[in-house]
Design a protein around this motif. Structure first.
Motif, mmCIF file in Angstrom:
data_model
loop_
_atom_site.group_PDB
_atom_site.id
_atom_site.type_symbol
_atom_site.label_atom_id
_atom_site.label_comp_id
_atom_site.label_asym_id
_atom_site.label_seq_id
_atom_site.Cartn_x
_atom_site.Cartn_y
_atom_site.Cartn_z
ATOM 1 N N PHE A 29 0.861 -1.195 0.000
ATOM 2 C CA PHE A 29 0.000 0.000 0.000
ATOM 3 C C PHE A 29 0.887 1.233 0.000
ATOM 4 O O PHE A 29 1.550 1.495 1.003
ATOM 5 C CB PHE A 29 -0.871 0.055 1.265
ATOM 6 N N PHE A 81 4.109 0.856 1.526
ATOM 7 C CA PHE A 81 4.137 0.079 2.773
ATOM 8 C C PHE A 81 3.808 -1.387 2.464
ATOM 9 O O PHE A 81 2.759 -1.690 1.891
ATOM 10 C CB PHE A 81 3.122 0.652 3.759
ATOM 11 N N PRO A 126 0.073 -10.879 15.661
ATOM 12 C CA PRO A 126 -0.297 -9.606 16.304
ATOM 13 C C PRO A 126 -1.093 -8.712 15.353
ATOM 14 O O PRO A 126 -1.090 -8.937 14.140
ATOM 15 C CB PRO A 126 1.044 -8.963 16.648
ATOM 16 N N ASN A 127 -1.733 -7.717 15.912
ATOM 17 C CA ASN A 127 -2.447 -6.735 15.089
ATOM 18 C C ASN A 127 -1.523 -6.116 14.068
ATOM 19 O O ASN A 127 -0.386 -5.798 14.371
ATOM 20 C CB ASN A 127 -2.991 -5.614 15.978
ATOM 21 N N GLY A 128 -1.998 -5.965 12.857
ATOM 22 C CA GLY A 128 -1.179 -5.349 11.820
ATOM 23 C C GLY A 128 -0.222 -6.324 11.165
ATOM 24 O O GLY A 128 0.610 -5.919 10.345
ATOM 25 N N ALA A 129 -0.347 -7.619 11.472
ATOM 26 C CA ALA A 129 0.574 -8.602 10.907
ATOM 27 C C ALA A 129 0.297 -8.833 9.419
ATOM 28 O O ALA A 129 1.119 -9.389 8.712
ATOM 29 C CB ALA A 129 0.468 -9.917 11.674
ATOM 30 N N GLY A 130 -0.877 -8.443 8.967
ATOM 31 C CA GLY A 130 -1.193 -8.632 7.554
ATOM 32 C C GLY A 130 -2.183 -9.758 7.306
ATOM 33 O O GLY A 130 -2.394 -10.172 6.158
ATOM 34 N N LYS A 131 -2.850 -10.237 8.333
ATOM 35 C CA LYS A 131 -3.762 -11.382 8.186
ATOM 36 C C LYS A 131 -4.974 -11.000 7.334
ATOM 37 O O LYS A 131 -5.326 -11.700 6.375
ATOM 38 C CB LYS A 131 -4.224 -11.857 9.577
ATOM 39 N N THR A 132 -5.609 -9.896 7.697
ATOM 40 C CA THR A 132 -6.779 -9.467 6.921
ATOM 41 C C THR A 132 -6.381 -9.139 5.492
ATOM 42 O O THR A 132 -7.086 -9.494 4.533
ATOM 43 C CB THR A 132 -7.435 -8.243 7.592
ATOM 44 N N THR A 133 -5.241 -8.481 5.341
ATOM 45 C CA THR A 133 -4.785 -8.127 4.001
ATOM 46 C C THR A 133 -4.548 -9.383 3.162
ATOM 47 O O THR A 133 -4.827 -9.400 1.961
ATOM 48 C CB THR A 133 -3.508 -7.282 4.086
HETATM 49 N N1 ADP Z 1 -6.092 -0.147 2.578
HETATM 50 C C1 ADP Z 1 -4.943 0.007 3.274
HETATM 51 N N2 ADP Z 1 -4.135 1.064 3.014
HETATM 52 C C2 ADP Z 1 -2.986 1.230 3.678
HETATM 53 N N3 ADP Z 1 -2.528 0.412 4.639
HETATM 54 C C3 ADP Z 1 -3.288 -0.651 4.965
HETATM 55 C C4 ADP Z 1 -4.537 -0.907 4.299
HETATM 56 N N4 ADP Z 1 -5.067 -2.041 4.814
HETATM 57 C C5 ADP Z 1 -4.211 -2.442 5.758
HETATM 58 N N5 ADP Z 1 -3.138 -1.636 5.854
HETATM 59 C C6 ADP Z 1 -1.988 -1.798 6.729
HETATM 60 O O1 ADP Z 1 -1.458 -3.070 6.504
HETATM 61 C C7 ADP Z 1 -1.054 -3.670 7.720
HETATM 62 C C8 ADP Z 1 -1.721 -5.008 7.874
HETATM 63 O O2 ADP Z 1 -3.080 -4.803 8.177
HETATM 64 P P1 ADP Z 1 -4.094 -6.006 8.402
HETATM 65 O O3 ADP Z 1 -3.922 -6.982 7.315
HETATM 66 O O4 ADP Z 1 -5.423 -5.422 8.598
HETATM 67 O O5 ADP Z 1 -3.555 -6.621 9.767
HETATM 68 P P2 ADP Z 1 -4.211 -7.736 10.705
HETATM 69 O O6 ADP Z 1 -5.490 -8.181 10.078
HETATM 70 O O7 ADP Z 1 -3.207 -8.804 10.766
HETATM 71 O O8 ADP Z 1 -4.423 -7.072 12.027
HETATM 72 C C9 ADP Z 1 -1.408 -2.695 8.831
HETATM 73 O O9 ADP Z 1 -0.233 -1.996 9.191
HETATM 74 C C10 ADP Z 1 -2.402 -1.784 8.186
HETATM 75 O O10 ADP Z 1 -2.297 -0.508 8.735
#
Ligand code: ADP
Ligand code: MG
Lengths: 244, 367
Positions: free
Chosen positions: A13, A16, A37-44
């Protein structure tokens, strides 16, 4: 091979790196937990698999390449997902939510008519996710736990083969967690399930295999016991008591 | 765990299905009695003619209720489709008034043309012109919709784009005075498929045609709203992204509602011409397009009958007020738009629903 295969997946992104070269193999029938941990990239990671986030690398499900396909085309291949914040259609009833989820392949004539009876797959899903009693209630009025179940029910009727569940038990009571765990067990008989979850107790009870993510990469993978014994994992979770 | 306090009112509780259908039939029956029996008896020729005009606006409103109320598309540009339908009809009627081989009066007046422009010619054929009043707007909406919804243009951008299209069409029509009548529009229409529009009997007949068209359009909207498509449309309105993950392309769902609404606006435009005797750029531009939406907002955009009643009420208020206080109307109109948006998003229809709900809960308590 059948199941989900992810190779060297990268999501960036604006410079990043949210997911930085993930390899993941989830064979058919597995119940895989992804923790980190939070922000690990799981949802992404799930966003990339389901076509929501642009990614590079390769993702196949049952030998179909997913990257580059549109969201609705990926869904039609049997990849279903839920969201961290439930996203049911609040102004429609539980039944209507499920009926819509069951219907992308319906032709115009069916669509232009009223639903005359409850389709059998919808009835089954209502029972599986234990929502028969609230069938005609507006989805927006359901408590949080039941909304998550409704989402799972929608995946069932959608004929998803792969369930990607993003923190399905977050915010649930103990009883709801147990019921959801049982539900996952039932689902896993016929589906491949990937669950993102933080709760270690829940994970120990219901996971078959675990992938640990950290800072956009896979840190460790294996059975619950193997992962818990991994020093790298303990390091990441230092300060987060593993024995929650 | 699954204990439920006080089950809330479902939109379509299954037990209520049969009565709902029954209610709908009663509703249509009542509307038919009012439109076909009461109004023609109670109103003189002049008032009935005004009502015919209002009913045309109500037909547009039913389409907006579908596209905006159920589909979430703020269609601030229905004037385009209303205009296409209106001009298609007016072109045919002007040609019929002029007689075979003759130019319509305004073309002779401006005196630059020796022959009918090629794009006027097909409208001499009544079947072509009638079909075009509805199909042309639908075709244009289809092509526009393909571009707009595939590109995920929505919300304010969609509304602004719709407005821009209205402005563009009005400017185009004004600019082509020799072939479109320019600012004046197509006026002074005398006959309607062989019937003299100056004859009060025939004007009454036009009223009945408009009333029947409104009922038909309500019937179409009713079926669409209660169908699976109607449920899907609401789902797209409330969660366009979510619908994709269920395997649907929401662009197609929106497209259908948009095209249907355009067809209704086109039909309304076509009926407006014999009912009022004129179509001009001032009736299809930015301001009238906003006025279409105001009626819908006042009546309740997501209900079936609300948009139609709202459109009639606002049009009536406009006539009544602007006769007496022409300058006050503009402010009043602004208020009409703001009040429901801020205080009563469901419009007057939601008031009725609220009262009904209160009544049913109070009867539950007493029983
Ligand atoms: N649409 C986006 N634009 C910019 N950064 C993003 C976006 N979505 C997620 N991020 C960043 O990517 C990283 C991983 O996020 P995410 O996958 O939501 O983490 P998790 O689900 O593991 O908590 C985080 O640092 C988040 O801030
Ligand atoms: Mg997350």
């Amino acid at each position: 091979m059948s199941g989900l295969v992810v190779r060297d997946l990268q999501v960036v992104f604006d410079g990043f790196v949210a997911v930085g070269g993930v390899d993941l193999t989830v064979p058919s029938g597995d119940v895989r937990f992804i923790i980190g941990p939070n922000g690990a990239g799981k949802t992404t990671l799930i966003d990339a698999i389901t076509g929501l986030a642009r990614a590079t690398g390769a993702v196949t499900f049952d030998e179909h390449e997913l990257l580059g396909r549109k969201v609705h085309k990926i869904a039609r291949l049997g990849v279903g997902r839920t969201f961290q914040n439930s996203t049911v259609f609040e102004e429609l009833t539980v039944l209507q939510n499920l009926d819509i989820a069951a219907g992308w392949h319906r032709g115009p004539l069916t669509l232009l008519r009223r639903r005359s009876s409850v389709p059998p797959e919808v009835q089954n899903a209502l029972e599986t996710v234990r929502l028969t009693a609230v069938r005609d209630q507006l989805a927006g009025t359901l408590p949080h736990g039941q909304k998550q179940w409704l989402e799972i029910g929608m995946l069932l009727v959608q004929n998803a083969k792969l369930f990607l569940l993003d923190e399905p038990v977050a915010g649930m009571s103990h009883e709801e967690r147990d019921a959801t765990g049982e539900l996952l067990g039932e689902l896993s008989r016929e589906h491949t399930v990937v669950v993102i979850e933080h709760d270690m107790d829940f994970l120990r009870r219901f996971a078959r295999s675990v992938t640990v993510m950290h800072a956009g990469k896979v840190l460790s993978e294996g059975t619950v016991a193997q992962v818990q014994a991994d020093p790298k994992v303990q390091e990441v979770y230092l300060g987060h008591p593993v024995e929650a | 765990m699954t204990t439920l306090q006080d089950p809330p009112v479902a939109v379509e509780a299954s037990a209520a299905k049969a009565p709902r259908r029954f209610h709908a039939l009663i509703g249509f029956g009542l509307a038919a009695v009012v439109l076909f029996a009461l109004a023609p008896v109670a109103l003189g020729d002049f008032r009935l003619g005004l009502l015919a005009k209002y009913l045309c606006l109500a037909i547009v409103a039913v389409g907006i209720g579908l596209a905006w109320g159920r589909g979430g598309m703020l269609t601030l540009g229905q004037g385009v489709f209303f205009g296409l339908g209106g001009y298609a009809m007016a072109m045919h009627l002007k040609l019929a008034d002029a007689g075979p081989g003759e130019l319509p009066d305004f073309m002779q007046l401006y005196g630059q043309l020796d022959a009918l422009p090629w794009w006027w010619k097909p409208f001499a054929n009544p079947a072509f012109a009638l079909a075009a009043t509805v199909l042309l707007p639908m075709l244009v909406a289809f092509l526009l919709g393909l571009l707009i919804f595939r590109r995920r243009v929505r919300g304010a951008y969609f509304a602004i784009l719709s407005q821009a299209l209205c402005a563009a069409l009005a400017i185009f029509l004004i600019g082509q005075q020799g072939t479109t009548g320019g600012t004046n529009g197509l006026t002074d229409i005398q006959g309607f498929f062989g019937y003299d529009l100056n004859d009060p009997i025939n004007r009454r007949m036009i009223y009945f045609i408009v009333a029947a068209a409104l009922l038909a359009v309500l019937g179409v909207a009713w079926q669409l709203m209660r169908s699976r498509f109607g449920e899907l449309l609401v789902a797209v309105r409330d969660g366009e992204e979510r619908v994709r993950f269920l395997g649907y392309d929401p662009a197609n769902v929106k497209l259908v509602a948009y095209v249907v609404a355009a067809g209704m606006a086109g039909l309304a435009g076509a009926l407006f011409v014999p009912a009022v005797g004129i179509i001009s750029p001032a009736m299809i531009g930015v301001v009238p397009s906003i006025e279409f939406v105001i009626g819908v907002a006042v009546g309740g955009r997501a209900s079936l009958i609300g948009p139609a009643l709202g459109a009639i009420a606002v049009a009536w208020a406009k006539t009544a007020l602007s006769e007496k206080l022409p300058s006050a109307w503009t402010y009043f109109e602004g208020l009409l738009f703001i009040l429901p948006v801020v205080f009563l998003p469901g419009g007057l229809a939601s008031l009725a629903m609220y009262l009904r709900r209160r009544r049913s809960t109070s009867t539950e308590v007493t029983s």
